[in-house]
Design an enzyme around this catalytic site. Structure first.
Site, PDB file in Angstrom:
ATOM      1  N   GLU A 435       0.837  -1.193   0.000  1.00  0.00           N
ATOM      2  CA  GLU A 435       0.000   0.000   0.000  1.00  0.00           C
ATOM      3  C   GLU A 435       0.881   1.254   0.000  1.00  0.00           C
ATOM      4  OE1 GLU A 435      -2.228   0.262   3.619  1.00  0.00           O
ATOM      5  OE2 GLU A 435      -2.887   2.314   3.235  1.00  0.00           O
ATOM      6  N   ASP A 508      -1.140  -0.993   5.864  1.00  0.00           N
ATOM      7  CA  ASP A 508      -1.024  -0.441   7.216  1.00  0.00           C
ATOM      8  C   ASP A 508      -1.996  -1.111   8.173  1.00  0.00           C
ATOM      9  OD1 ASP A 508       0.940   1.269   6.421  1.00  0.00           O
ATOM     10  OD2 ASP A 508      -0.422   2.947   6.012  1.00  0.00           O
ATOM     11  N   ASP A 510      -3.956   0.305  10.075  1.00  0.00           N
ATOM     12  CA  ASP A 510      -5.091   1.179  10.413  1.00  0.00           C
ATOM     13  C   ASP A 510      -6.324   0.815   9.580  1.00  0.00           C
ATOM     14  OD1 ASP A 510      -4.453   2.010   7.908  1.00  0.00           O
ATOM     15  OD2 ASP A 510      -3.650   3.959   8.517  1.00  0.00           O
ATOM     16  N   ASP A 512      -7.737   2.346   6.987  1.00  0.00           N
ATOM     17  CA  ASP A 512      -7.545   2.400   5.544  1.00  0.00           C
ATOM     18  C   ASP A 512      -6.859   1.141   5.040  1.00  0.00           C
ATOM     19  OD1 ASP A 512      -8.809   4.616   4.781  1.00  0.00           O
ATOM     20  OD2 ASP A 512      -7.022   5.876   4.521  1.00  0.00           O
TER      21      ASP A 512
END
Ligand code: TSJ
Length: 650
Positions: A435, A508, A510, A512
């Site tokens: 990503e 990641d 998180d 997203d």
């Protein structure tokens, strides 16, 4: 008279065979095998319910680690068995079914044979307690495994079945303590059990399934599943985040040649096909003869209908089966004898008689439903959708050949995004889908370029759940991914052309990142399912924290690990990584990419229905339920990780 302390040679020989080779009877001695014990017992209660004698089945995970299954059926027979001279209860728990029951894969287990698994459970338990309530009386019996100078004796009765009181209830209650000497873990998973009980509740209309978890003091968990709509409710649940084309699923049931066929189906405005099939409550993930029969019959009945109403004229070619299955969610459930499984994971029904049985029931029951005047709208919707699908398919065919032409022309820029590896052996090579450009840059620098390729993802990944094939083929991110994989997609998919042994998603930790991961998995699930079923897809696990003391660094993946590592530790510095981009190439290599240290979580389809629902829930129109699922999705199958945690000295 029976002497219960002296060996009953016959019994012991049988049960001890199970001890010696547990894997032959329950597939494995891991978590899966442990759960298998529970399902062997639950199956007996489900059979009792399927025969109309019980309507409530409860499973309790007890505080001491034992497990209780209880039903309100007729109770295991308490009378003395004519030939064996002991109670029915004792027979069920000590007699290994003739020839033993061998499982050749981890998915299959008995279904439909009373008491087959109880002796296996007894053999692999430290102790078993049984209570039977019948005819106003309560009976009890217990079994125990012990070790002495002669070795291990398993499943030995502690006394004959005894009447211990009077009762107004009726049913069977079995509590067993899985033996820690047999299993790698004796801690069952609440979620796994809940999912399977929910599935059983859908498949067995009207039966109440309860699950209680008493293992954590002061934090009892309780669930109940009960669906009066049976597999119709199942289909509604699977479609709950889609937009159905008609409000109620079509329900078809019938019996042919002693095969009971039950089908529920409903179309949505989506494009994917979701058929879930079962035989004797066992999921047939790889399909088989019953699914073939269903598809063939649906195509025939629907084409006949389209011709009858004049939607297709004599000169028109018939619509293809996949056109009638666009946006279809269906559950097929068969009950039959002597089931035979085939296929790579032995989850494919092989019985040839199942196909004509399903075709017959469909051919008999579906036409009158379509013709029924009050279903006029439903029938028109299905026919109309199929005509549109046929047109789209034709357009996609053109787009695809265009894409092939294009990719020949534009091969250079597409592959330009990919930093390929130098090694040419697909069995050794790994593709990291990373990503973001900055993390992609670090991965490029940090990797071992001999066998690791990097594909950085720039923008958001296309949500393929809402797109037809032609749009997927127009998306740049996915085109470069498809080109990199080499397998082709959809009907063209061929695992033999896969250029990498491992395809690792690196995003990641998180929200997203979770979303991107889910979008990629959705793509893999819909267009390259073989990648997942063959175990090529992994989720990389970058660390969340770095604990540094002097020149030693320890990386932690979550708060729990951090707590463990820092407990009692003084004078350290703590760094929390907000994303992959914060790591330098060396750190990324050491913690996340180096096969010697990294943790990879393999993505597998354990429970296709759950994954399917999860995918739909994540990607569907309704945004609200998304949040809570992203984390769960990120966590799924964590126990499958095959490498240790990343811990190293720097
Ligand atoms: F076998 C077992 F221990 F695994 C087990 C069996 C465990 C549990 C929780 C329940 C049962 C069980 C068995 N529930 N209900 C029954 N029913 C019979 O075994 C039964 C009762 C009556 C008759 C009959 O023909 O009268 C036949 C059967 C098979």
């Amino acid at each position: 008279m029976h002497d219960y302390t002296v060996s009953d040679i016959k019994v012991m020989e049988g049960l001890e065979a199970v001890r010696v080779r547990p894997g032959m009877y329950i597939g494995s001695t891991g978590l899966r095998g442990l759960h298998h014990l529970l399902w062997e017992i639950v199956d007996n209660s489900v059979d009792e319910a399927a025969n109309g004698f019980a309507d409530t089945i409860s499973v309790t995970l007890e505080r001491d680690g034992s497990v209780t299954v209880e039903d309100n059926g007729r109770g295991i027979p308490v009378g003395i068995h004519e030939k064996l001279g002991v109670s029915g209860v004792e027979v069920v728990f000590t007699q290994l079914h003739a020839g033993g029951k061998f499982v050749n894969d981890s998915y299959s287990y008995s279904g439909g044979l009373h008491g087959v698994g109880a002796s296996v459970v007894n053999a692999l338990s430290e102790w078993v307690k049984v209570e039977v309530a019948t005819g106003g009386r309560l009976y009890a019996m217990s079994f125990r495994s012990y070790e002495d100078k002669d070795g291990i004796h398993s499943g030995i009765p502690e006394g004959p079945l005894a009447e211990i009181g009077r009762t107004r209830r009726q049913g069977t209650k079995v509590t067993f303590m899985p033996d820690i000497r047999v299993f790698e873990t004796v801690e069952m998973n609440f979620g796994t059990i809940a999912n399977r009980l929910r599935e059983l509740a859908y498949l067995n209309r009207g039966v109440r399934f309860r699950l209680t978890d008493l293992r954590e003091r002061g934090n009892a968990k309780e669930l109940e599943y009960h669906f009066e709509g049976g597999i119709c409710d199942f289909v509604k649940y699977l479609n709950s985040d889609k937009v159905p084309l008609y409000p109620e699923p079509i329900y078809i049931s019938g019996k042919k040649d002693n095969i009971v066929v039950e089908i529920a189906m409903q179309h949505s405005d989506g494009y994917s096909e979701n058929v879930f099939s079962y035989v004797n409550n066992i999921p047939t993930t790889e399909g088989g003869t019953h699914e073939t029969g269903f598809r063939a019959a649906l195509t025939k009945v629907m084409n006949d209908y389209c011709r009858r109403i004049g939607l297709l004229k004599d000169k028109d070619a018939s619509l293809s089966g996949e056109d009638f299955r666009e946006g279809l969610t269906a559950v097929i459930s068969l009950k039959m004898q002597n089931i035979q499984f085939e296929g790579q994971t032995k989850t494919k029904l092989g019985n040839t008689e199942a196909r004509p049985a399903v075709e017959w029931v469909m051919g008999d029951k579906l036409p009158p439903i379509l013709e029924d005047l009050k279903n006029a709208e439903l029938s028109a919707m299905i026919a109309d959708k199929a005509v549109k699908a046929a047109k789209a398919r034709e357009a996609a065919r053109k787009a695809k050949s265009m894409a092939r032409e294009k990719s020949k022309l534009e091969n250079a820029p597409l592959v330009g995004k990919l930093s390929s590896c130098t090694g040419r052996d697909p069995k050794m090579n790994e593709l990291f889908i990373v990503e973001g450009d900055s993390a992609g840059g670090s991965a490029k620098q940090g990797r071992d370029r001999r066998f690791q390729a990097i594909l950085p993802l720039r923008g958001k990944v296309l949500n393929v759940e809402k797109k037809r094939l032609e749009q997927v083929l127009e998306n740049e991110e996915l085109r470069s991914l498809i080109t990199a994989l080499g397998t082709g997609i959809g009907e063209d998919f061929n695992i033999d052309n896969l250029k990498y042994d491992k395809v690792v998603i690196l995003s990641d930790a998180d929200q997203d990142g979770g979303h991107i991961r889910a979008l990629l998995l959705t793509f893999f699930y819909r267009y390259t399912k073989g990648l997942i079923t063959d175990g090529h897809v992994y989720i990389g696990q970058p660390p969340l924290y770095k604990v540094q003391k002097g020149d030693t660094a320890i990386y932690c993946q979550d708060d729990k690990e951090l707590e463990k590592v820092t407990k009692g530790l003084k004078g350290y510095t703590l760094q929390r990584y907000k994303g992959l981009g914060e790591m330098n190439p060396e750190q990324l290599w050491e913690t996340t990419m180096d096969p010697r240290n990294r943790t990879l979580v393999r993505v597998s389809i354990e429970d296709a229905a759950t994954v399917e629902h999860l995918v739909t829930l994540l990607m569907g129109d309704k945004v609200a339920p998304r949040k809570e699922y992203i984390q769960e999705f990120a966590d799924f199958n964590k126990h499958d990780s095959f490498a240790g945690k990343a811990k190293l000295d720097s």
